[in-house]
Design an enzyme around this catalytic site. Sequence first.
Site, PDB file in Angstrom:
ATOM      1  N   HIS A  84      25.489  61.507  59.887  1.00 35.49           N
ATOM      2  CA  HIS A  84      25.278  60.357  60.731  1.00 35.49           C
ATOM      3  C   HIS A  84      23.771  60.450  61.371  1.00 35.49           C
ATOM      4  CE1 HIS A  84      25.985  56.977  63.123  1.00 35.49           C
ATOM      5  NE2 HIS A  84      25.846  57.668  64.297  1.00 35.49           N
ATOM      6  N   GLU A 114      32.640  52.190  64.311  1.00 34.70           N
ATOM      7  CA  GLU A 114      32.288  53.675  64.152  1.00 34.70           C
ATOM      8  C   GLU A 114      33.449  54.586  64.083  1.00 34.70           C
ATOM      9  OE1 GLU A 114      27.783  53.965  65.842  1.00 34.70           O
ATOM     10  OE2 GLU A 114      29.396  54.829  67.163  1.00 34.70           O
TER      11      GLU A 114
END
Lengths: 435, 435
Positions: free
Chosen positions: B151, B216
């Site tokens: 990420h 998220e």
Amino acid sequence: MPASPANDPSLRSWIDIRPTDDFPIQNLPFGIIDVPDWGPRLAVAIGGYALDLYACAQLGYFDSVADDVPELGAALPKVFRRRSLNAFLKLGPTAWRAVRERVSELLRHDNPALRDNELAVRTCLLRQRDVTMLRPVKPANYTDFYSSREHATNVGLLFRPDNPLLPNWSRLPVAYHGRTSSIVVSGTDIRRPHGQYLPSGQTEPVFGPTQQLDFELETAFVVGQGTALGETVPVGQAESHIFGVLLFNDWSARDVQRWEAQPLGPFLGKNFASSVSPWVVTLDALEPFRVAGPAQEPTPLPYLQTSGEHHFDIQLEVLLLPAGATAAPFVISHTSTSHLYWSMAQQLAHHAAGGCPLEVGDLCASGTISGPTPGSLGCLLELTHGGTQPLALPNDLQLSYLRDGDTIILRGYAEHSGIRIGLGEVRGTVLPAAE
Amino acid sequence: MPASPANDPSLRSWIDIRPTDDFPIQNLPFGIIDVPDWGPRLAVAIGGYALDLYACAQLGYFDSVADDVPELGAALPKVFRRRSLNAFLKLGPTAWRAVRERVSELLRHDNPALRDNELAVRTCLLRQRDVTMLRPVKPANYTDFYSSREHATNVGLLFRPDNPLLPNWSRLPVAYHGRTSSIVVSGTDIRRPHGQYLPSGQTEPVFGPTQQLDFELETAFVVGQGTALGETVPVGQAESHIFGVLLFNDWSARDVQRWEAQPLGPFLGKNFASSVSPWVVTLDALEPFRVAGPAQEPTPLPYLQTSGEHHFDIQLEVLLLPAGATAAPFVISHTSTSHLYWSMAQQLAHHAAGGCPLEVGDLCASGTISGPTPGSLGCLLELTHGGTQPLALPNDLQLSYLRDGDTIILRGYAEHSGIRIGLGEVRGTVLPAAE
């Protein structure tokens, strides 16, 4: 809103108060005192004394107010026997004002109700030196703004000489979320923290006691009225959510902060401790000290536009008592909250603009407050140009960053026409790092 | 520590549980149920049911445990009738384990004590569909880590193509403080927030509903044992401070975040809402799913060095139910917590390394969890390359960012040898921005 009768400059108290005292009858800030054997309770500062509100309520001195303000009446006297102001704040502005105005009446020179009741005075009026001050609020959340243009520019110059002030800065009150669990009251010693940092000129980080311990001169407002999830606050109504103001020292480990803070902001470089002053000065008491604040150019977007005076002129001082010193502390910086670019109203309206709930007891700090002159900078990072130009102080002392044993004291007061509304002080002494 | 008898894979319950169910007898996660007419209380999930711990305690089913664990005995039954797990967590690991093991006993197929008491079963065992789940903890503080290398690299590539992973990232678990007041339980609708942002290609910011609403995919651990100011936690003991794990959706407004987040990190781009799953799966229940985690190179500094297996392999899925859809939601990402670079033990030890107090009920989220493949990315920012390459989905749907009416569901489960320990799900539906 109309000025409170408690602000009347002609008021005098039957308690003797020197003109340089922070807590005249026009101030009446709220705090939490811990009375030996009797425990914590709410108090109001007057001169060198703390008025025990719980004892006053038990003796019936708030009965008239309880009749007028039913939500207060239902909560008395218990709401005055708490470890924080939070429960009292939840009663709302009508209750806060009614209590402050009743205290003002009780302390007026011409009111015998308390003055002439010797047993009551002996119970309710305590010397501040005989009580321990606790942290005044249990902070629900803590946000730190970055609202001094001078500070943001000076720090930017150290990190990005060609681009000191980022383009978003003049468009919105930049802020980040801080940590509530390490917020301590004035007088709490500050242990030098360990942390990870990259020593200057090296490529391998190390872990150890910070070598660049700093203070930050800030004020903070206490949220007294919260908002629900999804609720926003028009900037013109933002001040109604603010209970009061205190002094805030956002201790910082600059080496740790520098290494960790990209891209998500400060973390361990800040969260080891922040110190607050014990007395919360109400926004009502600061009403006479409104000023216009700096011109805002470019014009803020409509949700941040205000008319009228929403800044306050609170004089601020940083004092250093060097390790081992026996003399008085000396001033190393002097500035004012009037230099802040963004007002508290704008900070609060921005904070709520996305629907994030504000909670009663939230602390919103200003960010370091620096003025335009070399003597008005609010942290050592700025005062010493990143530690490269030590401050030359009396007794041949050269100070880059804080040393073990150094004490930092922040003081604040608003003053005109012979009335001084003080915020008191917040102090902390640096302890050596743990083994 | 030795494996709990409640983890025995051979255990069976007298309650019928399908093999694909998240909550077999080996799991027994804790949550808060709100029972119509009777109010909030602690519960343990078993299959499609919630076991009401308060009712069980009133009926004497915890008397034997209360005798063995005095701190629990003194708190029962009241500690089970709360609006959050916090008071129960404060009793400490001995109490948590004793309760989980007692619940395991009560639910074993061969234990008639509860099974054969029809009236007790009718009182204590509620269908999950008949109760409302509340937020399981009142978060004291909330920290969001950034511990997925994939990420951090993907996001870095979008913002700094030549320097995606900053040099501090592989040296410490980067994190920032988030906002607790907007943490909501699964099922809470998410109002599209307003915010200030700079439209692409323009120089003047605007204020309005976010155009880049994202989810998220994260997990979060719940702190069960706090630390005092100045106390640090050796990384080898860090897991003893963790009660359990839940799913966490850190909703994000990417346009707002991009414009505001320099230099102090995300603020309004994140703090309008975060969603948590209602059941906290204990670290004990996850014990069989330890894995080694990725090799850490460069070698961490000693305060972050661990031996043994401190990562966990929890499979994670993101499902989208598009606005207006009547069919089942479909999976748009699938990854695992085993990809996380920094372990929970390292995160917690780092968090405490400067002496910042951890508090019972703190939530520490992982940061977005992405894997190495295109189908394993944990947010739309990555899945769509910053919104420039919309996801092509069934029924000719093109998705860049979330639209009003879209529902996002995060699911998680650990599985091997026929035992599935599920985290359940966290879901939220996007509501249109307020007028």
